[in-house]
Design a protein around this motif. Structure first.
Motif, PDB file in Angstrom:
ATOM      1  N   VAL A  61       0.840  -1.202   0.000  1.00  0.00           N
ATOM      2  CA  VAL A  61       0.000   0.000   0.000  1.00  0.00           C
ATOM      3  C   VAL A  61       0.869   1.243   0.000  1.00  0.00           C
ATOM      4  N   LEU A  62       1.887   1.239   0.852  1.00  0.00           N
ATOM      5  CA  LEU A  62       2.743   2.416   0.973  1.00  0.00           C
ATOM      6  C   LEU A  62       3.429   2.714  -0.351  1.00  0.00           C
ATOM      7  N   ASN A  63       3.828   1.635  -1.046  1.00  0.00           N
ATOM      8  CA  ASN A  63       4.493   1.845  -2.323  1.00  0.00           C
ATOM      9  C   ASN A  63       3.554   2.441  -3.357  1.00  0.00           C
ATOM     10  N   LYS A  64       2.329   2.019  -3.293  1.00  0.00           N
ATOM     11  CA  LYS A  64       1.384   2.435  -4.320  1.00  0.00           C
ATOM     12  C   LYS A  64       0.767   3.793  -4.027  1.00  0.00           C
ATOM     13  N   LEU A  65       0.881   4.243  -2.767  1.00  0.00           N
ATOM     14  CA  LEU A  65       0.066   5.386  -2.359  1.00  0.00           C
ATOM     15  C   LEU A  65       0.501   6.689  -2.998  1.00  0.00           C
TER      16      LEU A  65
END
Lengths: 330, 441
Positions: A325-329
């Protein structure tokens, strides 16, 4: 009356055959005869019936006292009528309340018997022994306890009646979709003072239409009545009573535990006062006092603030999801 | 910057804000709105009540009004109550411009919500779990999400934890890449997750991320008008202590919030206090959504003067009349304490916070005091004698009764069943292939 004679003959066979609810009638002619007899009976009562119908929307239906002619024991009579009133109104209350009443309503219960003298006790027990209970596996739509009482009191003196009201949800749904607002009942039990009457009632009414005047509301409704052999009213409530007893004993135990804990607290408060007083006095005399300390296990601190100390950080297993999630956010 | 017009909002929005009696932008609004309008991503440090809802709603609405298309923005929040609050504000702001807002939260009819999502509302306010569920169940109905321009994570520090990780991943699947949308994050604490986001290199073709007061929010300031007190108590008379405090002269009819750590405690306390004739209501995750909404409404309207809640109610609740916050249990996370006591003394009002300290809580209290940089003072108006005299006996009885009632009604059954179901599901997923082989044989 003719009916009583009939019943007298069949008493023995009835109880055996009535194991099934929808038992076949032994002889059709007989039942026809009985119906006639009933109808003639009904005619005399019909005026009462109409009155009854008018009273039907009263919330608290009073038990009819017409049948109370033989006065054996006045005290018991009073008790019974109390029970009646309670049971008759029950259908209109919440189920839970009903259970309470059902449990609390043991007129023949042990608590009361203890106060009686031995003779009275015997008398009571004999009385209980004489009673009979019938089971109604279905109740004609919207028929109320008062009406049931009226129907059954043709056969003899009635004790208590209990009808199980339909599920509140079903009722609500029906009312919501524009159906009948009256309360329906699913099943019920009726106690007769004499089991002879109970058997007769079951034998006569089971599988038959109610009859009466052609235009009366319940004329075509079929009754399902079964005489319950060897069954007393107390059996109906015994499970509930037991549950209640268990609950009460548990409650008592917990309460006493709680009281002990409270007492310990009060004692501690007093002790601390005493100790403090002693310390005060001692301070005047000498200065060094030995400090007694207890160690308590401490609850942990945890946070996921990144600025916090390392030992206070919330430790969690790393799941791939969050990093994903953090990578995509952003 | 003195007015909303000056920071680039259109007239209609200014009028709508004016109608809500919001005239001057707060500092966070003044700082973030122009930059968000320029198209920058943003990580904002802000406490609830600092006006951050408008800080992200206003620029989103401005852009939306220029070119409304498909689902324009998605707002994710950790709790359902917060989502409702935000949805209300969106509805109020967009009342004049025919704005369609869909509220997608758990505990309510999924069919209705799916239908609403299918109609391509302008904005979706959601909790991650339900949104992810809808996305996975009806991938066809959420095609409108492919043109989402804004993604907002409110209370990002809470959302970016493992408990929400899976659901967030599910939500992100349907939403376009970060280069095609703007992402706005608002957080009350800088957690490791937020820090990684902050330190992340800027993607190509994107403006640098706007960081608003992110460094400052760690230095919390507890309002001066909020007095912090504590009461030392053994754990077994906590209930009596609470009852005594709630019926004492000082707080006999003030509205107060009682914070506990577990749903079960919240339910027990509610029952006990109700038996002792305190007008009380409760808010915790074990209640059905309808009751959660109702009880909050009751407390807001003043029909109940005491709200017993878990940390579910520690964030975002804005109820100005609260005078007293009681920490019945001490939270594990010192930051939760800050959120909790922040429910009172709002907007320059006075307020009290009282914590019940049992012998096992000392470490926690010390950690909290270190975090807030302030010492609590002992609240001395309640003495042991008073408790013994007024509350102890009645409370003990109520406590036993409440516990028995809860046992009988099977209060814990729901959560236990849920746990069991999840376990079974996990088991099933893990062993599914094996089982099917067995069946074939």
């Amino acid at each position: 009356m003719a009916i009583e004679m009939n019943s007298g003959k069949r008493e023995g066979t009835l109880s055996e055959k009535n194991h099934d609810l929808l038992i076949e009638r032994p002889k059709k002619e007989d039942s026809a005869m009985k119906l006639e007899g009933l109808e003639s009976d009904n005619e005399s009562e019909s005026s009462e019936e109409e009155l009854e119908d008018k009273q039907e929307d009263e919330f608290v239906a009073k038990p009819k006292t017409v049948i109370r002619q033989d006065t054996e024991d006045e005290e018991d009579e009073e008790d019974d009528s109390e029970g009646d009133a309670a049971n008759d109104t029950e259908g209109y209350d919440e189920i839970e309340e009903m259970e309470k009443q059902l449990v609390g309503d043991n007129t023949f219960g042990i608590d009361k018997m203890k106060k009686l003298s031995p003779e009275q006790l015997q008398k009571q027990q004999r009385k209980v022994k004489r009673t009979g209970v019938v089971y109604l596996s279905s109740i004609p739509p919207y028929m109320k306890p008062t009406k049931i009482r009226q129907i059954f009191s043709r056969f003899g003196e009635i004790g208590r009646i209990f009808l199980k009201p339909e599920d509140l949800k079903i009722h609500r749904n029906r009312v919501k979709s524009g159906g009948n607002k009256k309360r329906k009942f699913d099943e019920g039990w009726c106690e007769f003072i004499s089991k002879k009457d109970a058997k007769l009632a079951a034998f006569t009414l089971n599988g038959n239409i109610l009859g009466g005047k052609k235009h009366s509301f319940y004329h075509d409704d079929i009754m399902n009545v079964k005489y319950l052999k060897g069954f007393k009213w107390a059996d109906l409530t015994s499970a509930l009573n037991e549950e209640k007893e268990v609950r009460e004993s548990k409650m008592e135990a917990e309460l006493s535990l709680q009281h002990r804990m409270d007492k310990a607290f009060i004692d501690n408060v007093e002790t601390s006062k005493m100790v403090r007083g002693m310390e005060k006095k001692r301070k005047h005399t000498d200065s060094d006092t030995t400090d007694v300390r207890r160690v308590f296990k401490q609850r942990s601190v945890a946070t996921n603030r990144s600025g916090a100390k390392e030992e206070e950080k919330l430790r969690s297993e790393k799941h791939g999801n969050l990093e994903n999630v953090l990578n995509k956010l952003l | 910057m003195s007015s909303f017009k000056a920071i680039g909002l259109p007239d209609w929005l200014c009028n709508a804000l004016h109608a809500m009696r919001i005239i001057k932008p707060t500092s966070i609004q003044a700082a973030t709105i122009p930059e968000i309008l320029n198209g920058r991503d943003c990580i904002g440090g802000a406490k609830t009540g600092s006006g951050k809802t408008i800080a992200f709603a206003a620029p989103m609405l401005t852009q939306w009004a220029v070119d409304p298309c498909g689902v324009f923005g998605i707002v994710l929040t950790p709790t359902r109550e917060l989502a409702m609050q935000i949805a209300d504000q969106f509805a109020a702001l967009g009342a004049n411009v025919n704005l369609k807002v869909a509220l997608v939260i758990g505990g309510e009819s999924m069919i209705n919500q799916t239908n609403k999502v299918k109609e391509n509302p302008d904005f979706i306010i959601a909790t991650p779990g339900r949104l992810a569920h809808i996305i996975s169940e009806n991938p066809d109905d959420v095609r409108g999400f492919s043109r989402v321009k804004y993604l907002v994570l409110d209370e990002a520090d809470r959302l970016l934890t493992d408990s929400f990780g899976e659901d967030l991943a599910g939500c992100l699947k349907a939403i376009p890449d970060p280069t095609k949308r703007q992402t706005l994050l608002f957080t009350a604490t800088v957690t490791d997750s937020v820090r990684t986001l902050k330190d992340k290199p800027v993607a190509e073709g994107k403006l640098p991320v706007l960081l608003h007061e992110l460094d400052k929010i760690d230095d919390v300031v507890i309002p001066d008008k909020l007095s912090l007190g504590f009461i030392l108590t053994p754990f077994m008379v906590k209930e009596a202590m609470l009852h005594n405090l709630l019926t004492s002269e000082d707080y006999g009819d003030s509205s107060s919030i009682v914070f506990v750590n577990r749903s079960e405690t919240a339910e027990t306390l509610r029952r006990i206090l109700r038996k002792l004739e305190v007008r009380v209501t409760s808010l915790h995750s074990q209640l059905p959504q309808q009751e959660r909404t109702n009880s909050l409404q009751r407390f807001r309207a003043g029909a109940a003067r005491v709200l017993v809640t878990t940390d579910l109610g520690s964030r975002g609740l804005d109820i100005p009349t609260v005078q007293l916050v009681i920490n019945y249990d001490i939270p594990r996370d010192p930051d939760d304490f800050i959120h909790r006591v922040g429910r009172t003394a709002r907007a320059e009002r006075k307020g009290d916070a009282i914590s019940f300290i049992t012998p096992n809580d000392l470490t926690r209290i010390l950690a909290i005091e270190e975090r807030i940089g302030r010492k609590m003072e002992e609240y001395k108006k309640i003495t042991d004698n008073q408790v013994i005299k007024n509350s102890l006996k009645a409370t003990s009885k109520a406590k036993v009764e409440a516990r028995m009632d809860m046992d009988r009604e099977g209060f814990n059954d729901r959560s236990r069943n849920r746990k069991r179901r999840l376990e079974l599901e996990a088991q099933f997923e893990g062993k599914a292939p094996k089982r099917s082989k067995k069946n074939i044989n």
